[in-house]
Design a protein around this motif. Structure first.
Motif, PDB file in Angstrom:
ATOM      1  N   TYR A  86      13.793  72.800  -7.780  1.00  0.00           N
ATOM      2  CA  TYR A  86      12.436  72.899  -8.334  1.00  0.00           C
ATOM      3  C   TYR A  86      11.999  71.550  -8.890  1.00  0.00           C
ATOM      4  N   LYS A  87      12.894  70.881  -9.594  1.00  0.00           N
ATOM      5  CA  LYS A  87      12.574  69.588 -10.197  1.00  0.00           C
ATOM      6  C   LYS A  87      12.354  68.523  -9.132  1.00  0.00           C
ATOM      7  N   HIS A 125      17.488  75.343  -9.709  1.00  0.00           N
ATOM      8  CA  HIS A 125      16.728  74.712 -10.796  1.00  0.00           C
ATOM      9  C   HIS A 125      16.493  73.236 -10.481  1.00  0.00           C
ATOM     10  N   GLU A 126      17.511  72.589  -9.964  1.00  0.00           N
ATOM     11  CA  GLU A 126      17.396  71.176  -9.613  1.00  0.00           C
ATOM     12  C   GLU A 126      16.422  70.983  -8.454  1.00  0.00           C
ATOM     13  N   PRO A 141       6.308  73.913  -9.955  1.00  0.00           N
ATOM     14  CA  PRO A 141       6.231  74.576 -11.265  1.00  0.00           C
ATOM     15  C   PRO A 141       7.185  75.774 -11.338  1.00  0.00           C
ATOM     16  N   GLU A 142       7.797  75.972 -12.481  1.00  0.00           N
ATOM     17  CA  GLU A 142       8.825  77.015 -12.633  1.00  0.00           C
ATOM     18  C   GLU A 142       8.282  78.430 -12.482  1.00  0.00           C
ATOM     19  N   ASN A 143       6.956  78.592 -12.629  1.00  0.00           N
ATOM     20  CA  ASN A 143       6.387  79.938 -12.521  1.00  0.00           C
ATOM     21  C   ASN A 143       6.169  80.379 -11.070  1.00  0.00           C
ATOM     22  N   SER A 194      16.647  75.641  -0.952  1.00  0.00           N
ATOM     23  CA  SER A 194      17.669  75.255  -1.938  1.00  0.00           C
ATOM     24  C   SER A 194      19.069  75.504  -1.387  1.00  0.00           C
ATOM     25  N   ALA A 198      10.687  82.120  -6.260  1.00  0.00           N
ATOM     26  CA  ALA A 198      11.603  81.472  -5.320  1.00  0.00           C
ATOM     27  C   ALA A 198      11.430  81.981  -3.895  1.00  0.00           C
TER      28      ALA A 198
END
Length: 383
Positions: A336-337, A333-334, A342-344, A325, A347
């Motif tokens: 990840y998308k 956050h972007e 998945p957010e879980n 990132s 990082a």
């Protein structure tokens, strides 16, 4: 002679040490990632040979290969020109693994098995075919196309687990097993029949002044030199050993019971086995240390400079999600998308490790889809 026995032990100790060091380096590469520890490919001189065309054609290296790998290849070429296949017999970890398994095989079978000559002789040429095929496709694809079929690469990734190696390199794993079983039965199985670098060094060694000379007047024809040769060269009935198969392991000279019957020579100058081992190590490691001192022996990707960013298609599997990132200058956050993570997922997870937690997730496929979508956008904007 007792001193010769200790020199044989020294050689085995050196081979064991190099094998342990490379094995540990491979483990670090898997656990820390390619940005912190070099890959098994970067540490193998064949990677330098595979990258030669790319370097001269474009000035860049193929994936996972760096300047240090090319230097490593160059050093082994120098060794081959002076001391034949010395890298094979005194340094190569994969050759060492085969030799150690051969020792186990000797103990188990109570004798050394020798491949029938009618089978052995044509099989010796197979490594030259392997060399031509691997070079053709390496230069054609500008990549390490051989990696999935490479037993050495499979060995270097064993710390990932058998299932992972099988999924990524099934053929390489099968060839590794064949090599180990083959080495239990026949000395230096891969070196004799399949190793492309052995083929290269064998060809270059033809120009070497180094040879093993047999004194017929001193020789007692005990045959021990031929029996102990891991490459099954008929030393006993040869006046000079200048065979492309000779790996300069010095086993024949060290095992000869008659002083003066076998002698290693560089041109007309006689060299003791211990001196040969010292010279090979001095040239090999001295050259590496010299290259490191001047800052050209690099085996890792260049660190990203402050303020610089990379494109999304340049994200590497060894990067953590957070590192990727930051390297791309994308909001976490972007990111990840965009990479469908998945957010879980923490990082600190390496990109290539996401698939181990998320079933069906393929980092390479996701990156490729991003590249394709980027190309589609460019095409639309160009209409």
């Amino acid at each position: 002679m007792k001193s010769n026995k200790y020199i044989r032990y020294l050689r085995w100790a050196l081979l064991a040490l190099f094998t342990l060091l490379i094995t540990y380096a491979s483990y670090l590469h898997i656990s820390l990632g390619g940005g912190k520890s070099p890959s098994i490919h970067a540490l193998c001189p064949f990677g330098g040979l595979e990258s030669l065309y790319q370097v001269f054609a474009t000035g860049s290296f193929i994936s996972k290969i760096f300047a240090g790998t090319l230097i490593l290849f160059g050093i082994t070429v120098v060794l081959a020109l002076f001391f034949r296949r010395s890298f094979c017999g005194l340094i190569c970890p994969f050759g060492a693994i085969q030799e150690f398994f051969a020792k186990i095989g000797h103990k188990f079978f109570k004798k050394r098995l020798i491949m029938p000559q009618k089978i052995d002789k044509p099989l010796r040429y197979l490594k030259y075919t392997v060399l031509l095929i691997t070079l053709f496709y390496a230069w054609k694809t500008a990549g390490l196309w051989m990696s999935p079929y490479d037993p050495w690469s499979a060995y270097g990734h064993l710390s990932e687990g058998i299932a992972s190696v099988w999924e990524e390199s099934a053929v390489g794993l099968i060839l590794l097993i064949i090599t180990i079983i083959g080495s239990l039965l026949y000395d230096r199985f891969f070196c004799k029949y399949l190793c492309p670098m052995g083929a290269v060094y064998g060809i270059l060694g033809k120009a070497s002044p180094f040879k093993v000379v047999r004194d017929e007047d001193s020789c007692i024809n005990c045959g021990k030199c031929s029996k102990v040769c891991p490459m099954n060269i008929d030393v006993q009935h040869s006046a000079e050993i200048k065979n492309a198969e000779c790996i300069n392991c010095q086993t024949c000279v060290l095992s000869c019971p008659k002083a003066g019957a076998l002698d290693s020579k560089a041109g007309s100058k006689s060299l003791k086995p211990l001196v040969i081992i010292f010279l090979v190590m001095a040239v090999f490691f001295g050259s590496i240390f010299a290259a490191q001192a001047v800052g050209v022996y690099t085996l890792l990707p260049e660190q990203l400079k402050a303020g610089k960013t990379i494109n999304l298609d340049e994200v590497k599997g060894y990067m953590t999600i957070k590192e990727a990132s930051q390297a791309t200058g994308t909001d976490l956050h972007e990111f990840y998308k965009m990479f469908k993570i998945p957010e879980n997922i923490p990082a600190e997870t390496m990109m290539k490790e996401i698939g181990k937690t998320v079933p069906g997730y393929e980092f390479g496929d996701v990156k490729e889809s991003l590249e394709n979508s980027k190309g589609d956008i460019k095409a639309e904007s160009g209409k």
